[in-house]
Design a protein around this motif. Structure first.
Motif, PDB file in Angstrom:
ATOM      1  N   ASP A 111     -21.589  -2.630 -13.109  1.00 27.86           N
ATOM      2  CA  ASP A 111     -21.671  -1.620 -14.161  1.00 27.86           C
ATOM      3  C   ASP A 111     -22.917  -0.747 -13.993  1.00 27.86           C
ATOM      4  O   ASP A 111     -22.877   0.463 -14.238  1.00 27.86           O
ATOM      5  CB  ASP A 111     -21.687  -2.295 -15.529  1.00 27.86           C
ATOM      6  N   ILE A 112     -24.030  -1.362 -13.583  1.00 26.53           N
ATOM      7  CA  ILE A 112     -25.259  -0.591 -13.335  1.00 26.53           C
ATOM      8  C   ILE A 112     -25.020   0.431 -12.236  1.00 26.53           C
ATOM      9  O   ILE A 112     -25.371   1.612 -12.364  1.00 26.53           O
ATOM     10  CB  ILE A 112     -26.411  -1.535 -12.940  1.00 26.53           C
ATOM     11  N   TYR A 113     -24.414  -0.013 -11.137  1.00 25.13           N
ATOM     12  CA  TYR A 113     -24.203   0.875  -9.992  1.00 25.13           C
ATOM     13  C   TYR A 113     -23.275   2.028 -10.354  1.00 25.13           C
ATOM     14  O   TYR A 113     -23.568   3.199 -10.048  1.00 25.13           O
ATOM     15  CB  TYR A 113     -23.628   0.080  -8.818  1.00 25.13           C
ATOM     16  N   ILE A 114     -22.143   1.724 -11.016  1.00 24.92           N
ATOM     17  CA  ILE A 114     -21.191   2.782 -11.358  1.00 24.92           C
ATOM     18  C   ILE A 114     -21.809   3.778 -12.334  1.00 24.92           C
ATOM     19  O   ILE A 114     -21.636   4.999 -12.204  1.00 24.92           O
ATOM     20  CB  ILE A 114     -19.905   2.173 -11.951  1.00 24.92           C
ATOM     21  N   GLU A 115     -22.585   3.270 -13.305  1.00 16.30           N
ATOM     22  CA  GLU A 115     -23.244   4.183 -14.238  1.00 16.30           C
ATOM     23  C   GLU A 115     -24.284   5.038 -13.515  1.00 16.30           C
ATOM     24  O   GLU A 115     -24.439   6.227 -13.809  1.00 16.30           O
ATOM     25  CB  GLU A 115     -23.908   3.391 -15.369  1.00 16.30           C
ATOM     26  N   HIS A 116     -24.986   4.445 -12.546  1.00 13.75           N
ATOM     27  CA  HIS A 116     -26.002   5.177 -11.787  1.00 13.75           C
ATOM     28  C   HIS A 116     -25.368   6.321 -11.000  1.00 13.75           C
ATOM     29  O   HIS A 116     -25.891   7.436 -10.966  1.00 13.75           O
ATOM     30  CB  HIS A 116     -26.710   4.215 -10.833  1.00 13.75           C
ATOM     31  N   VAL A 117     -24.230   6.040 -10.363  1.00 15.27           N
ATOM     32  CA  VAL A 117     -23.586   7.039  -9.511  1.00 15.27           C
ATOM     33  C   VAL A 117     -22.838   8.090 -10.325  1.00 15.27           C
ATOM     34  O   VAL A 117     -22.893   9.285 -10.028  1.00 15.27           O
ATOM     35  CB  VAL A 117     -22.626   6.341  -8.525  1.00 15.27           C
ATOM     36  N   SER A 118     -22.129   7.637 -11.375  1.00 16.29           N
ATOM     37  CA  SER A 118     -21.276   8.560 -12.126  1.00 16.29           C
ATOM     38  C   SER A 118     -21.964   9.210 -13.317  1.00 16.29           C
ATOM     39  O   SER A 118     -21.563  10.292 -13.768  1.00 16.29           O
ATOM     40  CB  SER A 118     -20.034   7.814 -12.626  1.00 16.29           C
ATOM     41  N   GLY A 119     -22.987   8.532 -13.856  1.00 10.85           N
ATOM     42  CA  GLY A 119     -23.643   9.042 -15.046  1.00 10.85           C
ATOM     43  C   GLY A 119     -22.906   8.726 -16.334  1.00 10.85           C
ATOM     44  O   GLY A 119     -23.310   9.187 -17.404  1.00 10.85           O
ATOM     45  N   HIS A 120     -21.823   7.903 -16.239  1.00 15.50           N
ATOM     46  CA  HIS A 120     -21.037   7.564 -17.422  1.00 15.50           C
ATOM     47  C   HIS A 120     -21.226   6.097 -17.784  1.00 15.50           C
ATOM     48  O   HIS A 120     -21.180   5.221 -16.903  1.00 15.50           O
ATOM     49  CB  HIS A 120     -19.549   7.822 -17.170  1.00 15.50           C
ATOM     50  N   ARG A 121     -21.417   5.797 -19.050  1.00 14.78           N
ATOM     51  CA  ARG A 121     -21.597   4.443 -19.541  1.00 14.78           C
ATOM     52  C   ARG A 121     -20.317   3.627 -19.280  1.00 14.78           C
ATOM     53  O   ARG A 121     -19.212   4.088 -19.526  1.00 14.78           O
ATOM     54  CB  ARG A 121     -21.943   4.466 -21.009  1.00 14.78           C
ATOM     55  N   GLN A 122     -20.477   2.389 -18.793  1.00 15.20           N
ATOM     56  CA  GLN A 122     -19.352   1.573 -18.408  1.00 15.20           C
ATOM     57  C   GLN A 122     -18.952   0.559 -19.471  1.00 15.20           C
ATOM     58  O   GLN A 122     -18.064  -0.252 -19.248  1.00 15.20           O
ATOM     59  CB  GLN A 122     -19.686   0.820 -17.116  1.00 15.20           C
ATOM     60  N   TYR A 123     -19.568   0.569 -20.619  1.00 14.82           N
ATOM     61  CA  TYR A 123     -19.288  -0.417 -21.644  1.00 14.82           C
ATOM     62  C   TYR A 123     -19.675   0.167 -22.997  1.00 14.82           C
ATOM     63  O   TYR A 123     -20.373   1.182 -23.079  1.00 14.82           O
ATOM     64  CB  TYR A 123     -20.057  -1.711 -21.403  1.00 14.82           C
ATOM     65  N   GLN A 124     -19.240  -0.510 -24.044  1.00 11.82           N
ATOM     66  CA  GLN A 124     -19.589  -0.091 -25.402  1.00 11.82           C
ATOM     67  C   GLN A 124     -20.622  -1.066 -25.974  1.00 11.82           C
ATOM     68  O   GLN A 124     -20.462  -2.272 -25.897  1.00 11.82           O
ATOM     69  CB  GLN A 124     -18.333  -0.122 -26.300  1.00 11.82           C
ATOM     70  N   ASP A 125     -21.705  -0.526 -26.508  1.00 13.26           N
ATOM     71  CA  ASP A 125     -22.753  -1.366 -27.107  1.00 13.26           C
ATOM     72  C   ASP A 125     -22.219  -2.044 -28.379  1.00 13.26           C
ATOM     73  O   ASP A 125     -21.385  -1.505 -29.086  1.00 13.26           O
ATOM     74  CB  ASP A 125     -23.979  -0.528 -27.445  1.00 13.26           C
TER      75      ASP A 125
END
Length: 329
Positions: A315-329
């Motif tokens: 999730d960290i990597y995908i958010e880093h590359v895409s700029g989109h949050r991968q989960y809901q807080d």
């Protein structure tokens, strides 16, 4: 077949093998010729086996396999075949399949472990005698498919970070796309990039919350001044990475331990380390015992903790590359 307890099977197999070697060397073969043939030797008359036009047989395929596996065979016609591996160990016929598979795995794993870059995570995983970091490989249990696709490339450092891309294209800018750090390496993305601190903390909490849920006695305090255990998810950067990170946690609380001990309190400090890419620190076993985690639940808990770390890192990597949050807080 050459060592079969059935006389008929053994006699037919020996006759077929002798016939194949005879056609190869154009003379009546000796027992030594047959052993050399099966071993894959290309010396002397056996060099004819490489000529085009030779008919493929069971025995020629066995010969080719011996050359690939770098094994030698003796006693082919004696009824008690002995196989010797490249490492020099001798294998009897009853365990030949299992032993050759193990020898092949050892050869390939040694090559991977010797690689200076792509072998770093493998060397870290190699310290886990429970194989927790790879328990999901045969079955896929408990791991998301997106994490499965992510982790194999991540462990071999094949994800397209800017620093990795620069290997094949020297003109590529290797700076981090988020914080401007000179090198956007995978350890930087998963553990150090400041804009990623929210998902990094979430990965930490995935591991921490699973430990918290498993404790069955005593009082548990999370994110408060009373600290029982400090969880960390260091990058799986070679054999001693997790051990070093856990030791740093113990050092971090040395002064607190001394102050509490001066008040007459019995204090224990542990570092609990699970690698960013799913490696397991053997020192965690002591922590699980101290927290009262049942022996029955420990094998599953170890595996789930490693998978939680992989999930968080993906999730960290995908958010880093895409700029989109991968989960809901």
């Amino acid at each position: 077949m050459l060592s079969s307890p059935d006389d008929t099977v053994r006699i037919i197999a020996s006759a077929q093998l002798t016939s194949v070697v005879h056609r190869t060397i154009h003379r009546a073969p000796t027992a030594e010729d047959i052993d050399l043939f099966l071993t894959g030797s290309m010396d002397g008359d056996l060099s004819n086996s490489g000529n085009s036009g030779q008919i493929s047989t069971l025995w020629s395929r066995a010969r080719a396999a011996s050359r690939r596996l770098k094994i030698s065979i003796t006693g082919s016609l004696s009824g008690s075949v002995i196989t010797k591996t490249a490492a020099g160990s001798e294998i009897g016929p009853k365990v030949i399949t299992t032993a050759l598979r193990a020898a092949s795995r050892e050869v390939y794993s040694s090559k991977l472990l010797a690689l200076p870059d792509q072998g770093k995570v493998a060397r870290c995983l190699n310290t886990d005698r429970y194989i927790n970091g790879s328990s999901w490989m045969p079955s896929g249990n408990f791991i998301r498919f997106c994490d499965w696709r992510f982790i194999h490339r991540a462990r071999l450092n094949c994800l397209p970070t800017n620093a990795a891309a620069k290997r094949w294209n020297p003109g590529t800018n290797s700076a981090c796309r988020r914080c401007g750090h000179p090198d956007e390496t995978l350890p930087h993305v998963l553990n150090h990039c400041r804009p990623n601190m929210v998902p990094i903390r979430r990965r930490h909490n995935l591991v921490q919350n699973r430990i918290k849920s498993a404790i069955r006695h005593g009082q548990v305090y999370v994110d408060q001044h009373v600290t029982i255990i400090d969880v960390c998810c260091p990058f799986d950067n070679d054999r001693d990475a997790l051990k070093t990170a856990a030791a740093a946690k113990v050092t971090k609380y040395a002064d607190l331990k001394q102050a509490l001990a001066a008040d007459g309190k019995d204090v224990e400090v542990f570092g609990f380390a699970v690698g960013s890419l799913g490696s397991w620190h053997q020192g965690n076993e002591r922590v699980l015992g101290r927290l009262g985690i049942s022996r029955r639940y420990r094998p599953l808990m170890r595996r789930l903790l490693c998978i939680d770390a992989i999930k968080g890192s993906r999730d960290i990597y995908i958010e880093h590359v895409s700029g989109h949050r991968q989960y809901q807080d």
